[in-house]
Design a protein around this motif. Structure first.
Motif, PDB file in Angstrom:
ATOM      1  N   MET A  44     -12.101  64.358  75.263  1.00  0.00           N
ATOM      2  CA  MET A  44     -13.036  63.477  75.940  1.00  0.00           C
ATOM      3  C   MET A  44     -12.547  62.035  75.904  1.00  0.00           C
ATOM      4  N   LYS A  45     -12.056  61.574  74.767  1.00  0.00           N
ATOM      5  CA  LYS A  45     -11.560  60.217  74.656  1.00  0.00           C
ATOM      6  C   LYS A  45     -10.392  59.993  75.605  1.00  0.00           C
ATOM      7  N   ARG A  46      -9.500  60.995  75.726  1.00  0.00           N
ATOM      8  CA  ARG A  46      -8.356  60.856  76.607  1.00  0.00           C
ATOM      9  C   ARG A  46      -8.807  60.636  78.049  1.00  0.00           C
ATOM     10  N   GLN A  47      -9.832  61.349  78.488  1.00  0.00           N
ATOM     11  CA  GLN A  47     -10.328  61.186  79.843  1.00  0.00           C
ATOM     12  C   GLN A  47     -10.900  59.788  80.046  1.00  0.00           C
ATOM     13  N   ARG A  48     -11.644  59.288  79.081  1.00  0.00           N
ATOM     14  CA  ARG A  48     -12.193  57.941  79.205  1.00  0.00           C
ATOM     15  C   ARG A  48     -11.079  56.912  79.261  1.00  0.00           C
ATOM     16  N   ASP A  49     -10.040  57.059  78.429  1.00  0.00           N
ATOM     17  CA  ASP A  49      -8.923  56.128  78.439  1.00  0.00           C
ATOM     18  C   ASP A  49      -8.224  56.139  79.794  1.00  0.00           C
ATOM     19  N   GLU A  50      -8.042  57.338  80.386  1.00  0.00           N
ATOM     20  CA  GLU A  50      -7.400  57.432  81.689  1.00  0.00           C
ATOM     21  C   GLU A  50      -8.260  56.772  82.757  1.00  0.00           C
ATOM     22  N   GLN A  51      -9.571  56.966  82.706  1.00  0.00           N
ATOM     23  CA  GLN A  51     -10.447  56.364  83.702  1.00  0.00           C
ATOM     24  C   GLN A  51     -10.459  54.844  83.579  1.00  0.00           C
ATOM     25  N   GLU A  52     -10.382  54.314  82.370  1.00  0.00           N
ATOM     26  CA  GLU A  52     -10.381  52.870  82.187  1.00  0.00           C
ATOM     27  C   GLU A  52      -9.125  52.237  82.761  1.00  0.00           C
ATOM     28  N   LYS A  53      -8.023  52.976  82.838  1.00  0.00           N
ATOM     29  CA  LYS A  53      -6.772  52.446  83.367  1.00  0.00           C
ATOM     30  C   LYS A  53      -6.727  52.493  84.888  1.00  0.00           C
ATOM     31  N   MET A  54      -7.672  53.183  85.535  1.00  0.00           N
ATOM     32  CA  MET A  54      -7.682  53.294  86.989  1.00  0.00           C
ATOM     33  C   MET A  54      -7.952  51.936  87.615  1.00  0.00           C
ATOM     34  N   ASP A  55      -7.375  51.716  88.787  1.00  0.00           N
ATOM     35  CA  ASP A  55      -7.667  50.500  89.525  1.00  0.00           C
ATOM     36  C   ASP A  55      -9.102  50.549  90.025  1.00  0.00           C
ATOM     37  N   ILE A  56      -9.793  49.427  89.917  1.00  0.00           N
ATOM     38  CA  ILE A  56     -11.162  49.338  90.402  1.00  0.00           C
ATOM     39  C   ILE A  56     -11.110  48.764  91.813  1.00  0.00           C
ATOM     40  N   VAL A  57     -11.854  49.359  92.743  1.00  0.00           N
ATOM     41  CA  VAL A  57     -11.851  48.924  94.130  1.00  0.00           C
ATOM     42  C   VAL A  57     -13.223  48.382  94.505  1.00  0.00           C
ATOM     43  N   TRP A  58     -13.267  47.566  95.567  1.00  0.00           N
ATOM     44  CA  TRP A  58     -14.515  47.058  96.106  1.00  0.00           C
ATOM     45  C   TRP A  58     -15.010  48.042  97.138  1.00  0.00           C
ATOM     46  N   GLN A  59     -16.292  48.338  97.144  1.00  0.00           N
ATOM     47  CA  GLN A  59     -16.874  49.261  98.102  1.00  0.00           C
ATOM     48  C   GLN A  59     -18.104  48.612  98.691  1.00  0.00           C
ATOM     49  N   THR A  60     -18.152  48.582 100.003  1.00  0.00           N
ATOM     50  CA  THR A  60     -19.344  48.097 100.685  1.00  0.00           C
ATOM     51  C   THR A  60     -19.813  49.209 101.617  1.00  0.00           C
ATOM     52  N   PRO A  61     -21.051  49.140 102.081  1.00  0.00           N
ATOM     53  CA  PRO A  61     -21.512  50.169 103.020  1.00  0.00           C
ATOM     54  C   PRO A  61     -20.646  50.255 104.278  1.00  0.00           C
ATOM     55  N   ALA A  62     -19.939  49.170 104.632  1.00  0.00           N
ATOM     56  CA  ALA A  62     -19.101  49.165 105.833  1.00  0.00           C
ATOM     57  C   ALA A  62     -17.754  49.856 105.611  1.00  0.00           C
ATOM     58  N   ASN A  63     -17.373  50.108 104.366  1.00  0.00           N
ATOM     59  CA  ASN A  63     -16.094  50.755 104.070  1.00  0.00           C
ATOM     60  C   ASN A  63     -16.324  52.203 103.690  1.00  0.00           C
ATOM     61  N   PRO A  64     -15.942  53.141 104.559  1.00  0.00           N
ATOM     62  CA  PRO A  64     -16.138  54.551 104.195  1.00  0.00           C
ATOM     63  C   PRO A  64     -15.163  54.972 103.095  1.00  0.00           C
ATOM     64  N   PRO A  65     -15.480  56.043 102.380  1.00  0.00           N
ATOM     65  CA  PRO A  65     -14.571  56.545 101.342  1.00  0.00           C
ATOM     66  C   PRO A  65     -13.202  56.927 101.921  1.00  0.00           C
ATOM     67  N   GLN A  66     -12.174  56.791 101.098  1.00  0.00           N
ATOM     68  CA  GLN A  66     -10.802  57.122 101.477  1.00  0.00           C
ATOM     69  C   GLN A  66     -10.277  58.208 100.549  1.00  0.00           C
ATOM     70  N   ARG A  67      -9.221  58.915 100.979  1.00  0.00           N
ATOM     71  CA  ARG A  67      -8.637  59.985 100.155  1.00  0.00           C
ATOM     72  C   ARG A  67      -8.256  59.496  98.760  1.00  0.00           C
ATOM     73  N   HIS A  68      -7.699  58.284  98.675  1.00  0.00           N
ATOM     74  CA  HIS A  68      -7.230  57.777  97.376  1.00  0.00           C
ATOM     75  C   HIS A  68      -8.377  57.402  96.429  1.00  0.00           C
ATOM     76  N   ASP A  69      -9.616  57.485  96.897  1.00  0.00           N
ATOM     77  CA  ASP A  69     -10.768  57.207  96.032  1.00  0.00           C
ATOM     78  C   ASP A  69     -11.049  58.339  95.051  1.00  0.00           C
ATOM     79  N   TYR A  70     -10.440  59.501  95.280  1.00  0.00           N
ATOM     80  CA  TYR A  70     -10.747  60.692  94.484  1.00  0.00           C
ATOM     81  C   TYR A  70      -9.593  61.070  93.563  1.00  0.00           C
ATOM     82  N   ILE A  71      -9.973  61.631  92.425  1.00  0.00           N
ATOM     83  CA  ILE A  71      -9.018  62.187  91.465  1.00  0.00           C
ATOM     84  C   ILE A  71      -9.469  63.614  91.180  1.00  0.00           C
TER      85      ILE A  71
END
Length: 173
Positions: free
Chosen positions: A1-28
């Motif tokens: 569980m800790k390993r997953q949290r550490d990996e998620q914390e290293k992910m790039d954070i993106v800006w999302q607005t209602p005008a920007n639909p989801p993109q393929r790279h948004d998913y893991i």
């Protein structure tokens, strides 16, 4: 569980607005689960008449009591609270009908869902029939914005905007 949290914390954070639909790279995808990369989300409100004449910080401190006054001061200074798409000073006085945006990160860690495909069964110019995985909500709601049938179809098939999705039960094989 800790390993997953550490990996998620290293992910790039993106800006999302209602005008920007989801993109393929948004998913893991990991171990049969679909995760969404953390992102900032733009909550939008339009200034009500009762808000007019208040400073932006006082407005937030009085209307949204879930955070302390100092949080709103720092959010305005950092540009996480904007008026009409512009960074404003903490002394800014709000006018009626202005668009007020609050960019939040803390509540935009979407719950994961099963990594099953949203299969398109039939497509016409104005009707789309899909097979929806059981664990995936249809529309953005609650904590879900991207891990939804609508979000996945936007990201994987570039289908946007989508309106009025009706569930159908049963499927002929």
């Amino acid at each position: 569980m800790k390993r997953q949290r550490d990996e998620q914390e290293k992910m790039d954070i993106v800006w999302q607005t209602p005008a920007n639909p989801p993109q393929r790279h948004d998913y893991i995808f990991r171990d049969g689960i679909r995760y969404v990369r953390p992102y900032y989300f733009e909550f939008i409100s339009h200034a009500k008449n009762r808000w007019a004449g208040k400073t932006i910080v006082d407005l937030f401190a009085e209307e949204f009591k879930g955070r302390p006054h100092d949080y709103y001061v720092s959010a305005v200074k950092a540009g996480r609270i904007q008026v009409d798409g512009q960074i404003v000073p903490v002394s800014y006085v709000v006018q009626p009908s202005q668009k007020i945006s609050h960019f939040l990160h803390s509540c935009r860690h979407e719950p994961p869902v099963m990594a099953l495909n949203v299969e398109i069964l039939h497509q016409e110019s104005d009707v789309l029939t899909v097979c929806k995985p059981a664990s995936v909500p249809v529309h953005p709601c609650g904590q879900y914005r991207k891990n939804t049938v609508v979000g996945i179809l936007q990201a994987e098939y570039d289908l946007a905007p989508l309106f009025r999705i009706l569930p159908l039960f049963g499927r002929d094989e």
